[in-house]
Design an enzyme around this catalytic site. Structure first.
Site, PDB file in Angstrom:
ATOM      1  N   TYR A 142      16.547  18.840  -2.950  1.00 18.06           N
ATOM      2  CA  TYR A 142      15.106  18.729  -2.875  1.00 18.06           C
ATOM      3  C   TYR A 142      14.656  18.427  -4.502  1.00 18.06           C
ATOM      4  O   TYR A 142      13.630  17.743  -4.929  1.00 18.06           O
ATOM      5  CB  TYR A 142      14.477  20.144  -2.525  1.00 18.06           C
ATOM      6  CG  TYR A 142      14.140  19.974  -1.017  1.00 18.06           C
ATOM      7  CD1 TYR A 142      15.079  19.883  -0.034  1.00 18.06           C
ATOM      8  CD2 TYR A 142      12.840  20.168  -0.738  1.00 18.06           C
ATOM      9  CE1 TYR A 142      14.735  19.838   1.102  1.00 18.06           C
ATOM     10  CE2 TYR A 142      12.437  20.204   0.669  1.00 18.06           C
ATOM     11  CZ  TYR A 142      13.367  20.026   1.750  1.00 18.06           C
ATOM     12  OH  TYR A 142      13.007  19.974   2.868  1.00 18.06           O
ATOM     13  N   LYS A 189      28.489  22.462   3.847  1.00 14.65           N
ATOM     14  CA  LYS A 189      29.372  21.543   4.255  1.00 14.65           C
ATOM     15  C   LYS A 189      30.562  21.206   3.385  1.00 14.65           C
ATOM     16  O   LYS A 189      30.677  20.357   2.637  1.00 14.65           O
ATOM     17  CB  LYS A 189      28.423  20.119   4.287  1.00 14.65           C
ATOM     18  CG  LYS A 189      29.241  18.867   5.033  1.00 14.65           C
ATOM     19  CD  LYS A 189      29.233  18.853   6.319  1.00 14.65           C
ATOM     20  CE  LYS A 189      29.962  17.564   6.652  1.00 14.65           C
ATOM     21  NZ  LYS A 189      30.325  17.649   8.289  1.00 14.65           N
ATOM     22  N   ASP A 221      27.206  21.006  10.631  1.00  9.49           N
ATOM     23  CA  ASP A 221      27.033  20.149  12.067  1.00  9.49           C
ATOM     24  C   ASP A 221      27.152  21.029  12.889  1.00  9.49           C
ATOM     25  O   ASP A 221      26.648  21.238  14.313  1.00  9.49           O
ATOM     26  CB  ASP A 221      27.911  18.956  11.991  1.00  9.49           C
ATOM     27  CG  ASP A 221      29.202  19.171  11.142  1.00  9.49           C
ATOM     28  OD1 ASP A 221      29.423  20.195  10.612  1.00  9.49           O
ATOM     29  OD2 ASP A 221      30.238  18.216  11.419  1.00  9.49           O
ATOM     30  N   ASP A 245      16.105  23.814   5.806  1.00  8.72           N
ATOM     31  CA  ASP A 245      14.862  23.219   6.447  1.00  8.72           C
ATOM     32  C   ASP A 245      15.161  22.587   7.711  1.00  8.72           C
ATOM     33  O   ASP A 245      14.382  23.066   8.618  1.00  8.72           O
ATOM     34  CB  ASP A 245      14.677  22.195   5.508  1.00  8.72           C
ATOM     35  CG  ASP A 245      13.471  21.224   5.791  1.00  8.72           C
ATOM     36  OD1 ASP A 245      12.398  22.107   6.252  1.00  8.72           O
ATOM     37  OD2 ASP A 245      13.307  20.116   5.899  1.00  8.72           O
ATOM     38  N   ASP A 249      13.838  24.251  11.826  1.00 12.65           N
ATOM     39  CA  ASP A 249      12.813  23.685  12.580  1.00 12.65           C
ATOM     40  C   ASP A 249      13.852  23.591  13.997  1.00 12.65           C
ATOM     41  O   ASP A 249      13.390  23.863  15.049  1.00 12.65           O
ATOM     42  CB  ASP A 249      12.881  22.325  12.283  1.00 12.65           C
ATOM     43  CG  ASP A 249      11.599  22.106  11.542  1.00 12.65           C
ATOM     44  OD1 ASP A 249      11.165  23.030  10.871  1.00 12.65           O
ATOM     45  OD2 ASP A 249      10.880  20.990  11.664  1.00 12.65           O
TER      46      ASP A 249
HETATM   47  C1  IPM Z   1       8.991  23.411   4.959  1.00 18.07           C
HETATM   48  C2  IPM Z   1       8.444  22.110   5.095  1.00 18.07           C
HETATM   49  C3  IPM Z   1       8.561  21.713   3.705  1.00 18.07           C
HETATM   50  C4  IPM Z   1      10.016  21.378   3.138  1.00 18.07           C
HETATM   51  C5  IPM Z   1       7.937  20.080   3.298  1.00 18.07           C
HETATM   52  C6  IPM Z   1       6.377  20.101   3.722  1.00 18.07           C
HETATM   53  C7  IPM Z   1       7.823  19.702   1.791  1.00 18.07           C
HETATM   54  O1  IPM Z   1       9.189  21.435   5.950  1.00 18.07           O
HETATM   55  O2  IPM Z   1       8.719  24.330   4.581  1.00 18.07           O
HETATM   56  O3  IPM Z   1      10.072  23.726   5.789  1.00 18.07           O
HETATM   57  O4  IPM Z   1      10.893  20.499   3.491  1.00 18.07           O
HETATM   58  O5  IPM Z   1      10.513  22.517   2.590  1.00 18.07           O
HETATM   59 MN    MN Z   2      10.528  22.185   7.245  1.00 18.32          MN
END
Ligand code: IPM
Ligand code: MN
Length: 372
Positions: A142, A189, A221, A245, A249
């Site tokens: 990042y 990884k 993975d 990240d 999700d």
């Molecule tokens: C998160 C979001 C952020 C990230 C984005 C909006 C930059 O997806 O907080 O998980 O990738 O960290």
């Molecule tokens: Mn995110």
């Protein structure tokens, strides 16, 4: 306790959900005699529209002067499909994390019993799931050097980690495991990436100091698969920025909605609390956004300051709202008229009158409540 809280609602559904978290914190302040002073500032696409910057100086100054930050969401589709955009809303969040030194992002993942049928995963797989992701937040790909060749045909993003960056979050993750089920899984990884091999070396060394914690390793993975196959095996997951990240999700599927996952981003001095979901522009202004992730982020804020009883009451209110189906349409197919603010009202109301909420529930569903 007196706290100054910077509120950064941001874009899309950010303002709607943050409003509910604020409402709930106000109910807590009232009930427990705390003073919470809220101060709002711009961030993200809305800040670009108004000032040209995703993180205006005024906003950063407010955060630096506050005890904590409540963050909404960031992002706007008008930037997503424009690779040539010079400023992007997301830069606001990334600059904020970096400027405040928020290197640890804590994302608890839990299967609520009340929502066990809402997940696309089988009940027996998710019942009882309770783990926490420790995501490194200010390093890695990042923040590494970004390059685009002059002809625009080659691009690169560098993933760099130092020993120190790994150590400081690793200690926190081990401590969290000590206070939990005493298991830490490092997700990396290391079969391919040099930076992952450094993570393994540093974390293995630190692990010697936490002999009561069982340390294991998973390639990312495989981890992505295990989170779906057998999520109960996890206690604390430690991982670098981008892997964290992605898998967080993915892990939100366990709970049945990404609208339920809260997070705390902490550093040596500052702390920010934000739902893990994005700005959901399609849902903006419709009253359909789930405010629970933001409300649970407010509970994490309280825990950060040692206000455990207060945080517990929020958790109870959230559970009650789920049990009574006072929930937004993402997790509620029975009552599709429950709006974002109704959920906030119910939880704030529960905080003030925990005994009464059953009555209000009946009123809410027949549309006669005084609290909606
Ligand atoms: C998160 C979001 C952020 C990230 C984005 C909006 C930059 O997806 O907080 O998980 O990738 O960290
Ligand atoms: Mn995110």
């Amino acid at each position: 306790m007196k706290l100054t809280i910077a509120v950064l609602p941001g874009d899309g559904i950010g303002p709607e959900v943050t409003k509910q978290a604020k409402k709930v914190l106000e109910a807590i302040a009232h009930q427990f005699d705390h003073t919470f002073i809220f101060k709002e500032a711009l961030v993200g696409a809305i800040a670009i529209d108004k000032t040209g910057e995703p993180l205006p100086e005024k906003t950063l100054d407010l955060c630096l002067d506050s005890d904590a930050i409540l963050f909404g969401a960031i992002g706007d589709p008008k930037y997503d499909n424009d690779p040539s955009a010079k400023v992007r809303p997301e830069q606001g969040l990334l600059q904020l994390r970096k400027s405040l030194g928020l290197f640890t992002n804590i994302r608890p993942v839990k299967a609520f019993d009340q929502l066990i049928d809402k997940s696309p995963l089988k009940k027996e797989i998710i019942k009882g799931v309770d783990f926490t992701i420790y995501r490194e937040l200010t390093g890695g790909i990042y923040f590494g050097e970004k390059k685009l060749s002059k002809d625009g045909k080659t691009a690169s993003d560098l993933c760099t980690y130092t020993e120190e960056e790994i150590e400081r979050i690793a200690h926190l993750a081990f401590k969290a495991a000590q206070n939990s089920k005493k298991k830490l899984t490092l997700v990396d990884k290391a079969n391919v990436l040099e930076s992952s091999r450094l993570w393994r070396k540093v974390v293995t060394n630190i692990g010697k100091k936490y002999s009561d914690v069982a340390l294991d390793f998973l390639f990312v993975d495989n981890a992505a698969m295990q989170i779906i196959l057998n999520p109960k095996q996890f206690d604390v997951i430690l991982t670098e920025n981008m892997f964290g990240d992605i898998i967080s999700d993915e892990a939100s599927v366990i709970g049945g909605s990404i609208g339920l996952l809260a997070s705390a981003s902490t550093g040596k001095k500052y702390a920010m609390f934000e739902p893990i979901h994005g700005s959901y522009p399609q849902g903006k202004g419709k009253g359909i956004a789930n405010p629970i992730a933001s409300i649970l982020s407010a509970a994490m804020l309280l825990e950060h300051f040692g206000l455990f009883e207060e945080a517990e009451l929020i958790h109870k209110g959230v559970e009650k709202s789920l049990a009574l189906k006072i929930s937004t349409p993402d997790i509620n197919t029975e009552h599709t008229n429950i709006t974002t603010s109704k959920v906030g009202d119910f939880i704030a109301d529960y905080i003030q009158y925990p005994e009464d909420s059953n009555l209000n529930f009946h009123n809410i569903h027949i549309g006669q409540s005084t609290i909606i």
